[in-house]
Design a protein around this motif. Structure first.
Motif, mmCIF file in Angstrom:
data_model
loop_
_atom_site.group_PDB
_atom_site.id
_atom_site.type_symbol
_atom_site.label_atom_id
_atom_site.label_comp_id
_atom_site.label_asym_id
_atom_site.label_seq_id
_atom_site.Cartn_x
_atom_site.Cartn_y
_atom_site.Cartn_z
ATOM 1 N N ASN A 116 0.818 -1.222 0.000
ATOM 2 C CA ASN A 116 0.000 0.000 0.000
ATOM 3 C C ASN A 116 0.851 1.271 0.000
ATOM 4 O O ASN A 116 0.340 2.359 0.225
ATOM 5 N N ARG A 117 2.154 1.100 -0.213
ATOM 6 C CA ARG A 117 3.052 2.246 -0.112
ATOM 7 C C ARG A 117 3.185 2.982 -1.446
ATOM 8 O O ARG A 117 3.314 2.367 -2.491
ATOM 9 N N ARG A 118 3.140 4.295 -1.397
ATOM 10 C CA ARG A 118 3.389 5.125 -2.575
ATOM 11 C C ARG A 118 4.419 6.185 -2.189
ATOM 12 O O ARG A 118 4.371 6.730 -1.093
ATOM 13 N N THR A 119 5.327 6.449 -3.119
ATOM 14 C CA THR A 119 6.415 7.393 -2.849
ATOM 15 C C THR A 119 6.367 8.521 -3.872
ATOM 16 O O THR A 119 6.102 8.278 -5.054
ATOM 17 N N CYS A 120 6.640 9.739 -3.428
ATOM 18 C CA CYS A 120 6.644 10.872 -4.358
ATOM 19 C C CYS A 120 7.884 10.784 -5.256
ATOM 20 O O CYS A 120 8.997 10.688 -4.760
ATOM 21 N N ARG A 121 7.667 10.828 -6.561
ATOM 22 C CA ARG A 121 8.758 10.748 -7.520
ATOM 23 C C ARG A 121 9.715 11.936 -7.357
ATOM 24 O O ARG A 121 10.912 11.823 -7.534
ATOM 25 N N GLN A 122 9.141 13.071 -6.946
ATOM 26 C CA GLN A 122 9.921 14.303 -6.885
ATOM 27 C C GLN A 122 10.685 14.480 -5.565
ATOM 28 O O GLN A 122 11.879 14.687 -5.560
ATOM 29 N N CYS A 123 9.976 14.398 -4.410
ATOM 30 C CA CYS A 123 10.642 14.736 -3.140
ATOM 31 C C CYS A 123 10.891 13.518 -2.250
ATOM 32 O O CYS A 123 11.519 13.634 -1.202
ATOM 33 N N GLY A 124 10.392 12.342 -2.641
ATOM 34 C CA GLY A 124 10.689 11.133 -1.877
ATOM 35 C C GLY A 124 9.781 10.895 -0.682
ATOM 36 O O GLY A 124 9.920 9.899 0.026
ATOM 37 N N ARG A 125 8.798 11.792 -0.433
ATOM 38 C CA ARG A 125 7.914 11.585 0.720
ATOM 39 C C ARG A 125 7.103 10.294 0.526
ATOM 40 O O ARG A 125 6.675 9.986 -0.579
ATOM 41 N N VAL A 126 6.903 9.590 1.656
ATOM 42 C CA VAL A 126 6.248 8.284 1.579
ATOM 43 C C VAL A 126 4.834 8.357 2.153
ATOM 44 O O VAL A 126 4.618 8.975 3.193
ATOM 45 N N TYR A 127 3.879 7.729 1.467
ATOM 46 C CA TYR A 127 2.490 7.656 1.933
ATOM 47 C C TYR A 127 2.087 6.198 2.068
ATOM 48 O O TYR A 127 2.707 5.324 1.460
ATOM 49 N N ASN A 128 1.045 5.963 2.864
ATOM 50 C CA ASN A 128 0.451 4.631 2.912
ATOM 51 C C ASN A 128 -1.035 4.813 2.619
ATOM 52 O O ASN A 128 -1.711 5.592 3.301
ATOM 53 N N LEU A 129 -1.528 4.095 1.604
ATOM 54 C CA LEU A 129 -2.907 4.318 1.166
ATOM 55 C C LEU A 129 -3.915 3.999 2.267
ATOM 56 O O LEU A 129 -5.001 4.560 2.296
ATOM 57 N N LEU A 130 -3.542 3.118 3.221
ATOM 58 C CA LEU A 130 -4.467 2.755 4.299
ATOM 59 C C LEU A 130 -4.328 3.663 5.520
ATOM 60 O O LEU A 130 -5.325 4.127 6.072
ATOM 61 N N THR A 131 -3.083 3.913 5.935
ATOM 62 C CA THR A 131 -2.902 4.602 7.223
ATOM 63 C C THR A 131 -2.492 6.065 7.105
ATOM 64 O O THR A 131 -2.641 6.833 8.052
ATOM 65 N N ASN A 132 -1.945 6.439 5.954
ATOM 66 C CA ASN A 132 -1.430 7.803 5.831
ATOM 67 C C ASN A 132 -1.559 8.260 4.371
ATOM 68 O O ASN A 132 -0.569 8.534 3.701
ATOM 69 N N PRO A 133 -2.842 8.312 3.878
ATOM 70 C CA PRO A 133 -3.017 8.575 2.444
ATOM 71 C C PRO A 133 -2.767 10.049 2.093
ATOM 72 O O PRO A 133 -2.874 10.921 2.959
ATOM 73 N N PRO A 134 -2.436 10.335 0.833
ATOM 74 C CA PRO A 134 -2.316 11.738 0.415
ATOM 75 C C PRO A 134 -3.705 12.378 0.375
ATOM 76 O O PRO A 134 -4.705 11.669 0.261
ATOM 77 N N LYS A 135 -3.742 13.714 0.475
ATOM 78 C CA LYS A 135 -5.057 14.390 0.442
ATOM 79 C C LYS A 135 -5.726 14.189 -0.919
ATOM 80 O O LYS A 135 -6.920 13.990 -1.011
ATOM 81 N N LYS A 136 -4.915 14.246 -1.972
ATOM 82 C CA LYS A 136 -5.452 14.049 -3.316
ATOM 83 C C LYS A 136 -4.796 12.819 -3.929
ATOM 84 O O LYS A 136 -3.572 12.697 -3.909
ATOM 85 N N GLU A 137 -5.631 11.893 -4.442
ATOM 86 C CA GLU A 137 -5.105 10.617 -4.920
ATOM 87 C C GLU A 137 -3.972 10.787 -5.953
ATOM 88 O O GLU A 137 -4.101 11.539 -6.920
ATOM 89 N N GLY A 138 -2.863 10.119 -5.722
ATOM 90 C CA GLY A 138 -1.777 10.098 -6.707
ATOM 91 C C GLY A 138 -0.885 11.323 -6.711
ATOM 92 O O GLY A 138 0.054 11.417 -7.500
ATOM 93 N N ILE A 139 -1.162 12.285 -5.798
ATOM 94 C CA ILE A 139 -0.408 13.550 -5.807
ATOM 95 C C ILE A 139 0.196 13.809 -4.419
ATOM 96 O O ILE A 139 -0.479 13.674 -3.399
ATOM 97 N N CYS A 140 1.458 14.216 -4.394
ATOM 98 C CA CYS A 140 2.133 14.501 -3.125
ATOM 99 C C CYS A 140 1.575 15.765 -2.471
ATOM 100 O O CYS A 140 1.464 16.803 -3.125
#
Ligand code: AMP
Length: 220
Positions: A126-150
């Motif tokens: 469920n992990r997604r990482t920002c291509r630009q700044c490297g920030r890490v999100y978890n779609l279940l526990t720590n999702p981004p405010k807008k899907e697919g965007i840091c």
């Protein structure tokens, strides 16, 4: 103070590092981020680094030492740093201890974030990482405010090259074989704090803060 964060992939090292940096005004040194930045350059060394990272294997010590030295020179300090993903093998820990002591510096506390294998795999898928700044999100526990965007820089969120099932398996094996001895190395030195990484982010952070207080590394 200097801190080291150790833990298997997905244990929340980067997330806790970010909070520690904010609260205690530390410099953040993530070996994984430095290596990924190197990998993105156009050079023979970049190709060499990619051949290890993408398979989930540890990069050889000589590369790690060079990347570390260059980065520490660039940030111009040897105190007030949190190291994430370094040292990862005993030879790196021994090198680093000597390197710091020659400059009258040391590691004050090592935080070992524990997590069991099932939870690791659940988190990584469920992990997604920002291509630009490297920030890490978890779609279940720590999702981004807008899907697919840091949230921070607006960059695209991606699945990392080393988060394929085979690479995940290799990284777990590398951790067990090569990094768990580093945990024991620091335990022997009396500077290890083992922290249960399966709890909510803020609970873990409070736990780490309490241990920093207990060791008189911060006031309170
Ligand atoms: P991380 O972002 O910390 O999970 O690191 C990603 C990858 O970078 C690891 O799977 C290794 O291939 C490589 N890497 C990071 N830190 C080190 C290190 N200290 N020694 C060797 N390889 C490393």
């Amino acid at each position: 103070m200097n801190l080291v964060l150790i833990g298997p992939q997905g244990s929340g090292k980067g997330t806790q590092a970010e909070k520690l940096v904010d609260q205690f005004n530390l410099a953040y040194v993530s070996m994984g981020n430095l290596l990924r930045a190197l990998k993105a350059t156009d050079s023979p060394l970049a190709q060499k680094v990619a051949s290890y990272i993408d398979k989930g294997l540890l990069v050889p010590d000589e590369v790690i030492v060079e990347v570390l030295n260059n980065h520490l020179s660039a940030i111009g300090r040897l105190d007030g740093i949190i190291f994430d993903g370094f040292p990862r093998v005993v030879s790196q820990a021994e090198y680093f201890e000597k390197f710091l002591s020659e400059k009258n510096q040391k590691i004050d506390m090592v935080i070992y974030l524990t997590l069991d294998k099932n939870e690791i795999i659940k988190r990584l898928t469920n992990r997604r990482t920002c291509r630009q700044c490297g920030r890490v999100y978890n779609l279940l526990t720590n999702p981004p405010k807008k899907e697919g965007i840091c949230d921070v820089c607006g960059g695209e969120l991606i699945v990392r090259d080393d988060e394929t099932p085979q690479a995940i398996e290799n990284r777990l094996k590398e951790f067990e074989e090569k990094t768990l001895p580093v945990v024991e190395y620091y335990r022997q030195k009396g500077i290890l704090e083992e922290v249960d990484g399966a709890r909510p982010i803020d609970v873990i952070f409070e736990d780490i803060v309490e241990r920093l207080k207990k060791r008189h590394l911060i006031n309170g």
